[in-house]
Scaffold this motif. Structure first.
Motif, PDB file in Angstrom:
ATOM      1  N   THR A  12     -24.354  24.576  31.336  1.00  0.00           N
ATOM      2  CA  THR A  12     -23.810  25.722  32.057  1.00  0.00           C
ATOM      3  C   THR A  12     -24.442  27.016  31.546  1.00  0.00           C
ATOM      4  OG1 THR A  12     -21.728  24.549  32.390  1.00  0.00           O
ATOM      5  CG2 THR A  12     -21.677  26.937  32.673  1.00  0.00           C
ATOM      6  N   LEU A  13     -24.405  27.228  30.244  1.00  0.00           N
ATOM      7  CA  LEU A  13     -25.069  28.374  29.620  1.00  0.00           C
ATOM      8  C   LEU A  13     -26.376  27.926  28.965  1.00  0.00           C
ATOM      9  CD1 LEU A  13     -21.905  29.956  27.957  1.00  0.00           C
ATOM     10  CD2 LEU A  13     -22.942  30.581  30.144  1.00  0.00           C
ATOM     11  N   LEU A  14     -26.310  26.770  28.311  1.00  0.00           N
ATOM     12  CA  LEU A  14     -27.488  26.158  27.680  1.00  0.00           C
ATOM     13  C   LEU A  14     -28.145  25.229  28.691  1.00  0.00           C
ATOM     14  CD1 LEU A  14     -29.075  25.411  24.970  1.00  0.00           C
ATOM     15  CD2 LEU A  14     -27.559  23.419  24.919  1.00  0.00           C
ATOM     16  N   ASP A  15     -29.433  25.437  28.940  1.00  0.00           N
ATOM     17  CA  ASP A  15     -30.195  24.515  29.776  1.00  0.00           C
ATOM     18  C   ASP A  15     -30.451  23.282  28.911  1.00  0.00           C
ATOM     19  OD1 ASP A  15     -32.053  23.041  31.204  1.00  0.00           O
ATOM     20  OD2 ASP A  15     -33.215  24.798  31.828  1.00  0.00           O
ATOM     21  N   CYS A  90     -33.108  25.397  21.617  1.00  0.00           N
ATOM     22  CA  CYS A  90     -32.119  25.774  22.636  1.00  0.00           C
ATOM     23  C   CYS A  90     -32.728  26.726  23.660  1.00  0.00           C
ATOM     24  CB  CYS A  90     -30.899  26.415  21.976  1.00  0.00           C
ATOM     25  SG  CYS A  90     -29.913  25.229  21.046  1.00  0.00           S
ATOM     26  N   VAL A  91     -32.592  26.367  24.914  1.00  0.00           N
ATOM     27  CA  VAL A  91     -33.150  27.133  26.031  1.00  0.00           C
ATOM     28  C   VAL A  91     -31.993  27.627  26.900  1.00  0.00           C
ATOM     29  CG1 VAL A  91     -34.643  27.034  28.072  1.00  0.00           C
ATOM     30  CG2 VAL A  91     -35.232  25.689  26.025  1.00  0.00           C
ATOM     31  N   PRO A  92     -31.879  28.947  27.066  1.00  0.00           N
ATOM     32  CA  PRO A  92     -30.825  29.455  27.954  1.00  0.00           C
ATOM     33  C   PRO A  92     -31.239  29.318  29.406  1.00  0.00           C
ATOM     34  CG  PRO A  92     -32.138  31.272  27.137  1.00  0.00           C
ATOM     35  CD  PRO A  92     -32.677  30.026  26.471  1.00  0.00           C
ATOM     36  N   GLN A 119     -19.834  22.744  13.934  1.00  0.00           N
ATOM     37  CA  GLN A 119     -20.946  23.537  13.411  1.00  0.00           C
ATOM     38  C   GLN A 119     -22.200  23.359  14.254  1.00  0.00           C
ATOM     39  OE1 GLN A 119     -20.472  25.854  10.854  1.00  0.00           O
ATOM     40  NE2 GLN A 119     -22.371  26.568  11.800  1.00  0.00           N
ATOM     41  N   PHE A 120     -22.429  22.151  14.746  1.00  0.00           N
ATOM     42  CA  PHE A 120     -23.597  21.886  15.584  1.00  0.00           C
ATOM     43  C   PHE A 120     -23.557  22.752  16.846  1.00  0.00           C
ATOM     44  CE2 PHE A 120     -25.686  19.532  19.027  1.00  0.00           C
ATOM     45  CZ  PHE A 120     -26.955  19.376  18.485  1.00  0.00           C
ATOM     46  N   GLN A 121     -22.409  22.770  17.528  1.00  0.00           N
ATOM     47  CA  GLN A 121     -22.289  23.570  18.741  1.00  0.00           C
ATOM     48  C   GLN A 121     -22.385  25.064  18.433  1.00  0.00           C
ATOM     49  OE1 GLN A 121     -23.211  21.691  21.041  1.00  0.00           O
ATOM     50  NE2 GLN A 121     -21.545  21.846  22.520  1.00  0.00           N
ATOM     51  N   LEU A 122     -21.737  25.501  17.353  1.00  0.00           N
ATOM     52  CA  LEU A 122     -21.798  26.918  16.992  1.00  0.00           C
ATOM     53  C   LEU A 122     -23.234  27.336  16.676  1.00  0.00           C
ATOM     54  CD1 LEU A 122     -20.274  29.549  16.629  1.00  0.00           C
ATOM     55  CD2 LEU A 122     -19.826  28.875  14.253  1.00  0.00           C
ATOM     56  N   ASP A 123     -23.981  26.490  15.977  1.00  0.00           N
ATOM     57  CA  ASP A 123     -25.393  26.798  15.693  1.00  0.00           C
ATOM     58  C   ASP A 123     -26.182  26.958  16.985  1.00  0.00           C
ATOM     59  OD1 ASP A 123     -24.933  26.687  12.962  1.00  0.00           O
ATOM     60  OD2 ASP A 123     -25.775  24.670  12.718  1.00  0.00           O
ATOM     61  N   ASN A 124     -25.892  26.131  17.983  1.00  0.00           N
ATOM     62  CA  ASN A 124     -26.602  26.220  19.266  1.00  0.00           C
ATOM     63  C   ASN A 124     -26.205  27.469  20.043  1.00  0.00           C
ATOM     64  OD1 ASN A 124     -27.850  23.800  18.626  1.00  0.00           O
ATOM     65  ND2 ASN A 124     -26.363  22.580  19.746  1.00  0.00           N
ATOM     66  N   ILE A 125     -24.933  27.825  19.984  1.00  0.00           N
ATOM     67  CA  ILE A 125     -24.465  29.058  20.625  1.00  0.00           C
ATOM     68  C   ILE A 125     -25.152  30.259  19.984  1.00  0.00           C
ATOM     69  CG2 ILE A 125     -22.440  30.560  20.915  1.00  0.00           C
ATOM     70  CD1 ILE A 125     -20.793  27.826  21.056  1.00  0.00           C
ATOM     71  N   ARG A 126     -25.198  30.260  18.664  1.00  0.00           N
ATOM     72  CA  ARG A 126     -25.856  31.354  17.936  1.00  0.00           C
ATOM     73  C   ARG A 126     -27.357  31.397  18.218  1.00  0.00           C
ATOM     74  NH1 ARG A 126     -22.392  30.697  12.316  1.00  0.00           N
ATOM     75  NH2 ARG A 126     -20.659  32.009  13.024  1.00  0.00           N
ATOM     76  N   ALA A 127     -27.954  30.229  18.406  1.00  0.00           N
ATOM     77  CA  ALA A 127     -29.395  30.185  18.701  1.00  0.00           C
ATOM     78  C   ALA A 127     -29.711  30.896  20.016  1.00  0.00           C
ATOM     79  CB  ALA A 127     -29.872  28.734  18.754  1.00  0.00           C
ATOM     80  N   LEU A 128     -28.770  30.877  20.942  1.00  0.00           N
ATOM     81  CA  LEU A 128     -28.968  31.588  22.213  1.00  0.00           C
ATOM     82  C   LEU A 128     -28.649  33.076  22.086  1.00  0.00           C
ATOM     83  CD1 LEU A 128     -27.549  29.150  24.925  1.00  0.00           C
ATOM     84  CD2 LEU A 128     -29.906  29.427  24.149  1.00  0.00           C
ATOM     85  N   GLY A 129     -28.036  33.472  20.967  1.00  0.00           N
ATOM     86  CA  GLY A 129     -27.709  34.884  20.758  1.00  0.00           C
ATOM     87  C   GLY A 129     -26.600  35.381  21.657  1.00  0.00           C
ATOM     88  N   ILE A 130     -25.618  34.517  21.958  1.00  0.00           N
ATOM     89  CA  ILE A 130     -24.572  34.907  22.905  1.00  0.00           C
ATOM     90  C   ILE A 130     -23.171  34.945  22.293  1.00  0.00           C
ATOM     91  CG2 ILE A 130     -25.865  34.131  24.921  1.00  0.00           C
ATOM     92  CD1 ILE A 130     -24.092  31.585  24.931  1.00  0.00           C
ATOM     93  N   GLU A 131     -23.032  34.567  21.055  1.00  0.00           N
ATOM     94  CA  GLU A 131     -21.705  34.449  20.428  1.00  0.00           C
ATOM     95  C   GLU A 131     -20.865  35.712  20.577  1.00  0.00           C
ATOM     96  OE1 GLU A 131     -19.777  33.278  16.093  1.00  0.00           O
ATOM     97  OE2 GLU A 131     -21.881  33.917  16.186  1.00  0.00           O
ATOM     98  N   ASN A 132     -21.466  36.864  20.368  1.00  0.00           N
ATOM     99  CA  ASN A 132     -20.715  38.125  20.387  1.00  0.00           C
ATOM    100  C   ASN A 132     -20.276  38.568  21.777  1.00  0.00           C
ATOM    101  OD1 ASN A 132     -20.805  38.331  17.606  1.00  0.00           O
ATOM    102  ND2 ASN A 132     -22.764  39.413  17.652  1.00  0.00           N
ATOM    103  N   ASN A 133     -20.738  37.892  22.821  1.00  0.00           N
ATOM    104  CA  ASN A 133     -20.289  38.200  24.182  1.00  0.00           C
ATOM    105  C   ASN A 133     -18.909  37.633  24.482  1.00  0.00           C
ATOM    106  OD1 ASN A 133     -22.706  39.452  25.679  1.00  0.00           O
ATOM    107  ND2 ASN A 133     -23.604  37.693  24.644  1.00  0.00           N
ATOM    108  N   PHE A 134     -18.450  36.698  23.649  1.00  0.00           N
ATOM    109  CA  PHE A 134     -17.239  35.955  23.968  1.00  0.00           C
ATOM    110  C   PHE A 134     -16.049  36.428  23.149  1.00  0.00           C
ATOM    111  CE2 PHE A 134     -20.625  33.458  25.617  1.00  0.00           C
ATOM    112  CZ  PHE A 134     -20.101  32.992  26.809  1.00  0.00           C
TER     113      PHE A 134
END
Length: 188
Positions: A12-15, A90-92, A119-134
């Motif tokens: 959905t967010l991560l391709d 990780c590709v957005p 932690q795995f999912q959080l690392d992937n979210i952070r890799a996209l640089g989107i954590e602070n949007n949520f």
């Protein structure tokens, strides 16, 4: 009126398809001394097939690959490579950052619910640089429940301080979406 949008993550967010393809091609190169007896295309295709769009955890995928191709690595070694390296692939989806920015600019609260290991999912979210949007990110392992259980959706709504009637859920897989029935008070 919509006050919040809650997203799924993988697909959905991560391709995820592009991310997995990038990762598994590079894993083959990293582990080539142990995999050179297998054609790269064969290894990549079989991993993607066994992975089943992320619905099979990688320890099982690697156990099967080791058995089928007589790989001289342990499933733990291969899994560790996955855990450490996937975030680097990780590709957005296109326009992800501008879309999230525009939703926030409109005053909407943003949430995310993702199944998977914390932690795995959080690392992937952070890799996209989107954590602070949520405003809220719920990861099934840390929550102790996963989609499609209604409780994880209700938990997100509670943390966002919105009703189901005032929110949208956006995901890629209808099975993981709980068709939440609104209470009479929420319908009015």
């Amino acid at each position: 009126m919509i006050h919040a949008v809650i997203f799924d993550f993988d697909g959905t967010l991560l391709d995820r398809d592009s991310s997995v393809h990038s990762f598994i091609n590079q894993q083959y190169e990293r582990l080539k001394p142990h995999l050179s007896h297998i054609l790269k295309e064969t290894y990549v295709h079989r991993f993607i097939e066994l992975d089943n769009h992320g619905y099979v955890w990688k320890d099982k995928v690697y156990q099967q690959l080791i058995e089928e191709f007589s790989i001289k690595l342990s499933s733990e070694e291969m899994l560790e490579d996955y855990l450490q390296e996937f975030k680097n692939h990780c590709v957005p989806f296109e326009n992800l950052h501008s879309m999230l920015h525009n939703l926030k600019k409109q005053g909407l609260k943003l949430g995310m619910i993702t199944n998977g290991y914390g932690q795995f999912q959080l690392d992937n979210i952070r890799a996209l640089g989107i954590e602070n949007n949520f405003d809220v990110i719920l990861i099934s392992e840390w929550e102790g429940i996963k989609k499609p259980n209604a409780e994880i959706f209700d938990r997100a709504l509670s943390k966002l301080k919105v009703s189901a009637n005032d929110s949208l859920y956006i995901g890629d897989h209808p099975f993981n979406f709980f068709q939440r029935v609104l209470t009479p008070a929420e319908r009015s």
